[in-house]
Design a protein around this motif. Sequence first.
Motif, PDB file in Angstrom:
ATOM      1  N   VAL A  83       0.860  -1.186   0.000  1.00 18.50           N
ATOM      2  CA  VAL A  83       0.000   0.000   0.000  1.00 18.50           C
ATOM      3  C   VAL A  83       0.898   1.239   0.000  1.00 18.50           C
ATOM      4  N   VAL A  87      -0.883   6.798   2.885  1.00 16.81           N
ATOM      5  CA  VAL A  87      -2.016   6.368   3.715  1.00 16.81           C
ATOM      6  C   VAL A  87      -1.579   5.293   4.721  1.00 16.81           C
ATOM      7  N   ASP A 126      -6.639   0.935  -1.699  1.00 16.19           N
ATOM      8  CA  ASP A 126      -5.616   1.923  -2.024  1.00 16.19           C
ATOM      9  C   ASP A 126      -5.540   2.185  -3.529  1.00 16.19           C
ATOM     10  N   THR A 127      -5.666   1.127  -4.321  1.00 10.22           N
ATOM     11  CA  THR A 127      -5.473   1.232  -5.770  1.00 10.22           C
ATOM     12  C   THR A 127      -6.714   1.724  -6.497  1.00 10.22           C
ATOM     13  N   THR A 131      -9.639   9.424  -3.159  1.00  6.05           N
ATOM     14  CA  THR A 131      -8.871   9.997  -2.047  1.00  6.05           C
ATOM     15  C   THR A 131      -9.584   9.818  -0.715  1.00  6.05           C
ATOM     16  N   ARG A 134      -9.497   6.090   0.380  1.00  6.76           N
ATOM     17  CA  ARG A 134      -8.148   5.701   0.806  1.00  6.76           C
ATOM     18  C   ARG A 134      -7.844   6.263   2.193  1.00  6.76           C
ATOM     19  N   GLU A 135      -8.187   7.533   2.408  1.00  8.45           N
ATOM     20  CA  GLU A 135      -7.893   8.165   3.693  1.00  8.45           C
ATOM     21  C   GLU A 135      -8.784   7.635   4.816  1.00  8.45           C
ATOM     22  N   CYS A 138      -7.575   3.047   4.670  1.00 11.59           N
ATOM     23  CA  CYS A 138      -6.232   2.478   4.605  1.00 11.59           C
ATOM     24  C   CYS A 138      -5.389   2.659   5.868  1.00 11.59           C
TER      25      CYS A 138
END
Length: 408
Positions: A83, A87, A126-127, A131, A134-135, A138
Amino acid sequence: MKEKLNGRRVVAYAFHPHVLYVLCSLLTAAHGLSDEQREFQKVAFDFAANEMAPHMAEWDEKEMFPIETMRKAAQLGFGGIYVQPDVGGSGLSRLDTSVIFEALSTGCVSTTAYISIHNMCAWMIDTFGNTEQREKFCPDLCSMEKFASYCLTEPGSGSDAASLLTTAQLKGDHYILNGSKAFISGGGDTDVYVVMCRTGGKGPKGISCLVVEKETPGLSFGKKEKKVGWNSQPTRAVIFEDCAVPVTNRLGEEGQGFGIAMKGLNGGRINIASCSLGAAHACVQLARDHLLVRKQFGETLSNNQFLQFKLAEMATKLVASRLLVREAATALQESRSDAVSLCSMAKLFVTDECFNICNQALQMHGGYGYLKDYAVQQFVRDIRVHQILEGTNEVMRMIISRNLLTES
């Protein structure tokens, strides 16, 4: 080290880290690696020997999900290995990841295999997440403050994953999920579920991917399955009954879920093959040690030429398997055109060959190998399922042959 467990004698399987690292050199586990890769390989071997192997038998016997041990692994960067760092991930390569999972599996295959699934889920968010997603997810996954499960298989769709029936009907700003998933690692004990569901018509193009959080109303779980191995991680059905999931929890666009699932599995196949390498690595060590001390007909088994040849074959197959996994990992990292085939080849060949290595090690132990006092039997039980999950080895043959027959 021995202890009483439910009135039975159980050995805590402990491998001295120096011994395993020496064997790693003998079997070229460190060959071709950079100084940095050798260093975190050693860290992983040490963690396996000190934090996992002494508890491996107890986790199996009591069916314990070792949350605190996994959080210690996350402190070393093993909760989000590939990852991105922004993050909370370690930002390492697929080859780095394979090296780590092989080393960790020498201490406990079952626990490492769950960590590999968790890493796959974190990578998918993550991928393919935006945004905000992910935040949101992750950092807690990378620290293992929260744990993740991958939800693709259903009671009626295993190898034919594109036929899945779990539906997600859009109503306002939520999807309403109905259906169930089967054989979910961590199910019921984890916090985040990466779920493949049908938002459109039949086939792979009708599948989307949603992230479902544990406390969501309408989410429930089946009974804890009783398994041959992989007992340090719970396995349950995951059930959705009018389960409302925010649209903001969808990864990618509608219809992209099947592609996301398959891309996750390409890495997952390398990960599970790497876990098989670790089991085989440990079993070669156990077999060698047993041959050196066990006496029959007045001399140690190490003087028996047949067993010498068997040990040589085991070591050779282990090294060949490792080379294939590392080639596949490099191909996936570089997005090469042969990556899917190589990931499938690695999963097929390595899980088959490493199971054979572990099984041969058990045979070399004779009757002792069949006792739960000896670690070799647990490696055999834990590694057997690797030939089934992440796509059965029969499906791997289908993927490889299809790619060969369609090459221009």
